[in-house]
Design an enzyme around this catalytic site. Structure first.
Site, PDB file in Angstrom:
ATOM      1  NE  ARG A   7       1.264  -6.582  10.715  1.00 39.99           N
ATOM      2  CZ  ARG A   7       1.496  -7.273  11.741  1.00 39.99           C
ATOM      3  NH1 ARG A   7       2.790  -7.204  12.340  1.00 39.99           N
ATOM      4  NH2 ARG A   7       0.622  -7.743  12.812  1.00 39.99           N
TER       5      ARG A   7
ATOM      6  CG  HIS B 211       6.248 -11.452  11.583  1.00 36.67           C
ATOM      7  ND1 HIS B 211       5.313 -11.052  11.094  1.00 36.67           N
ATOM      8  CD2 HIS B 211       6.170 -10.936  12.853  1.00 36.67           C
ATOM      9  CE1 HIS B 211       4.469 -10.172  11.397  1.00 36.67           C
ATOM     10  NE2 HIS B 211       4.857 -10.351  12.841  1.00 36.67           N
TER      11      HIS B 211
HETATM   12  N1  NAP Z   1       7.009  -7.722  14.336  1.00 34.19           N
HETATM   13  C1  NAP Z   1       6.343  -8.404  15.441  1.00 34.19           C
HETATM   14  O1  NAP Z   1       6.545  -9.250  15.933  1.00 34.19           O
HETATM   15  C2  NAP Z   1       5.321  -7.558  15.854  1.00 34.19           C
HETATM   16  C3  NAP Z   1       4.499  -7.667  16.997  1.00 34.19           C
HETATM   17  C4  NAP Z   1       3.635  -7.047  17.492  1.00 34.19           C
HETATM   18  C5  NAP Z   1       3.054  -5.873  16.875  1.00 34.19           C
HETATM   19  N2  NAP Z   1       3.743  -5.721  15.504  1.00 34.19           N
HETATM   20  C6  NAP Z   1       3.163  -4.516  14.756  1.00 34.19           C
HETATM   21  O2  NAP Z   1       3.398  -3.139  15.645  1.00 34.19           O
HETATM   22  C7  NAP Z   1       2.562  -2.179  15.306  1.00 34.19           C
HETATM   23  C8  NAP Z   1       2.217  -1.146  16.475  1.00 34.19           C
HETATM   24  O3  NAP Z   1       1.860  -2.014  17.665  1.00 34.19           O
HETATM   25  P1  NAP Z   1       1.209  -1.156  18.909  1.00 34.19           P
HETATM   26  O4  NAP Z   1       0.658  -2.129  19.770  1.00 34.19           O
HETATM   27  O5  NAP Z   1       2.568  -0.059  19.365  1.00 34.19           O
HETATM   28  O6  NAP Z   1       0.037   0.104  18.194  1.00 34.19           O
HETATM   29  P2  NAP Z   1      -0.641   1.147  18.773  1.00 34.19           P
HETATM   30  O7  NAP Z   1      -0.567   1.220  20.131  1.00 34.19           O
HETATM   31  O8  NAP Z   1      -1.961   1.130  18.017  1.00 34.19           O
HETATM   32  O9  NAP Z   1      -0.003   2.443  18.328  1.00 34.19           O
HETATM   33  C9  NAP Z   1       0.379   2.886  16.832  1.00 34.19           C
HETATM   34  C10 NAP Z   1       1.147   4.267  16.804  1.00 34.19           C
HETATM   35  O10 NAP Z   1       1.182   4.501  15.477  1.00 34.19           O
HETATM   36  C11 NAP Z   1       0.752   5.802  15.090  1.00 34.19           C
HETATM   37  N3  NAP Z   1       0.268   6.043  14.043  1.00 34.19           N
HETATM   38  C12 NAP Z   1      -0.940   5.355  13.443  1.00 34.19           C
HETATM   39  N4  NAP Z   1      -1.007   5.507  12.244  1.00 34.19           N
HETATM   40  C13 NAP Z   1      -0.352   6.778  11.734  1.00 34.19           C
HETATM   41  C14 NAP Z   1      -0.137   7.571  10.780  1.00 34.19           C
HETATM   42  N5  NAP Z   1      -0.868   7.654   9.880  1.00 34.19           N
HETATM   43  N6  NAP Z   1       0.892   8.542  10.673  1.00 34.19           N
HETATM   44  C15 NAP Z   1       1.497   8.672  11.871  1.00 34.19           C
HETATM   45  N7  NAP Z   1       1.419   7.764  13.083  1.00 34.19           N
HETATM   46  C16 NAP Z   1       0.571   6.993  13.065  1.00 34.19           C
HETATM   47  C17 NAP Z   1      -0.257   6.044  16.308  1.00 34.19           C
HETATM   48  O11 NAP Z   1      -0.558   7.370  16.389  1.00 34.19           O
HETATM   49  P3  NAP Z   1      -1.323   8.283  17.702  1.00 34.19           P
HETATM   50  O12 NAP Z   1      -0.514   7.973  18.859  1.00 34.19           O
HETATM   51  O13 NAP Z   1      -1.121   9.655  17.261  1.00 34.19           O
HETATM   52  O14 NAP Z   1      -2.744   7.639  17.656  1.00 34.19           O
HETATM   53  C18 NAP Z   1       0.379   5.241  17.616  1.00 34.19           C
HETATM   54  O15 NAP Z   1       1.303   6.146  18.081  1.00 34.19           O
HETATM   55  C19 NAP Z   1       1.234  -3.217  15.372  1.00 34.19           C
HETATM   56  O16 NAP Z   1       0.132  -2.448  14.454  1.00 34.19           O
HETATM   57  C20 NAP Z   1       1.726  -4.561  14.514  1.00 34.19           C
HETATM   58  O17 NAP Z   1       1.487  -4.380  13.099  1.00 34.19           O
HETATM   59  C21 NAP Z   1       4.719  -6.393  15.259  1.00 34.19           C
END
Ligand code: NAP
Length: 319
Positions: free
Chosen positions: A234, A282
């Site tokens: 993001r 995006h």
């Molecule tokens: N550009 C695009 O096309 C696109 C598409 C899809 C998603 N996204 C983005 O990708 C993001 C991640 O998706 P995901 O499915 O992988 O999410 P997820 O499964 O919830 O994983 C998030 C990871 O970030 C870590 N995290 C969260 N807050 C943190 C903090 N304050 N400090 C350190 N680590 C932190 C979490 O740590 P823990 O494991 O310790 O909880 C987890 O490992 C989404 O939220 C979205 O914004 C972008």
């Protein structure tokens, strides 16, 4: 027959494609748009499927138990759910999209743009414009340290793909983790250590109050000079002005940005013209209609059969 409401601001033609696909997979559910329901019918709806919904429309359904997002990133919905749960005795759960196909697509994107940076493609593109025939040093993948911020669904899939390609992979998350082949860090001190050992930094964190502008002049300056950056998470996680200053000073070599604080990126944005930035609209991992619909249908089927709401977003600890 149960009724599910589909709340979205997608263009009408796209709404219809989703409705057709979802209805084909869930013939026992009546899936409709909000304006197709009478006031009385809105009281019977227990599940909403949403894609960038207007939360005021969501609020018209007082007996929802859970909401299934068709997107993985749900930060814009969090305030509504937090407030709802503070003000009601019943709990409204939010389920985000967790789809192996989405993780695979993101992992592919991370590999593609890591290779773009590792193989010096931005430099060759500039050199071609200047008709300059000059090889640029390219280390073996085993010498390149790629660090992934976020070790969740998308981060871990990207790590696996990078490991298969022979890169040195570092990861960072809130909680410590043991991931085979990955040097993993957690917490604030972990972030400092990881940044110091990074050639290509990839951001796959969710946008939360804790990650907002996490990448700023102070943190980015911990990278070795000449490091490269990919943001597929993001825009709000990065302080854009700080990043641009570091690119201009040639401290950071190049940035690939798929996400911005304001999307679409305005035509007046200086980022378009910056030769050290690759702008993407995006697209690193867009929701796949077929696979996402199958995931949603399976979640809803499980709920109807067993009464179990699928894995919910942790509104208290995660955001
Ligand atoms: N550009 C695009 O096309 C696109 C598409 C899809 C998603 N996204 C983005 O990708 C993001 C991640 O998706 P995901 O499915 O992988 O999410 P997820 O499964 O919830 O994983 C998030 C990871 O970030 C870590 N995290 C969260 N807050 C943190 C903090 N304050 N400090 C350190 N680590 C932190 C979490 O740590 P823990 O494991 O310790 O909880 C987890 O490992 C989404 O939220 C979205 O914004 C972008």
């Amino acid at each position: 027959m149960n009724t599910i409401v589909f709340i979205t601001r997608l263009p009408l033609a796209e709404q219809q494609i989703w409705l057709t696909t979802l209805t084909t997979l869930m013939p026992n559910e009546r899936i409709v748009l909000p304006n197709e329901l009478t006031d009385r019918e809105t009281l019977t709806v227990d599940i909403a499927i949403v894609a960038n919904p207007d939360v005021e429309v969501l609020a018209r359904f007082p007996h929802l138990q859970w909401v299934q997002s068709l997107w993985a990133g749900v930060e814009t919905l969090i305030p509504y759910f937090k407030k709802y749960n503070e003000n009601h005795t019943s709990t409204l759960s939010l389920v985000r999209l967790i789809d192996p196909q989405l993780s695979k697509t993101m992992a592919e994107a991370v590999l593609a743009w890591t290779l773009y940076l590792h193989r010096n493609m931005p430099a060759y593109s500039k050199q071609q414009r200047d008709k300059l025939w000059r090889p640029v040093h390219c280390p073996a993948a085993s010498q390149v340290r790629v660090s992934i911020l976020g070790a969740g669904e998308l981060g871990q899939a990207a790590m696996q793909t990078l490991l298969q390609q022979g890169y040195q992979v570092n990861g960072w998350s809130r909680q410590p983790k043991v991931l085979e082949g990955v040097t993993h860090y957690s917490g604030e001190s972990g972030l400092k250590s990881l940044l110091q050992k990074t050639d290509i930094l990839v951001c796959l964190l969710p946008l939360t109050p804790q990650t907002h502008h996490l990448l700023n002049e102070k943190t980015l300056m911990l990278l070795p000079k000449g490091a490269k950056f990919i943001n597929f998470a993001r825009g709000g996680i990065v302080n854009q002005d700080d990043l641009q200053r570091l690119l201009k000073a040639e401290f950071i070599d190049h940035a690939v940005l798929d996400v911005f604080e304001q999307e679409p990126l305005q035509a007046s944005s200086p980022l378009w013209e910056d030769p050290n930035i690759t702008v993407l609209p995006h697209i690193s991992a867009t929701t796949d209609l077929e696979s996402a619909s199958r995931v949603v249908a399976s979640n809803i089927h499980q709920f109807r059969e067993e009464g179990q709401i699928p894995q919910r977003v942790d509104l208290i600890n995660a955001y």
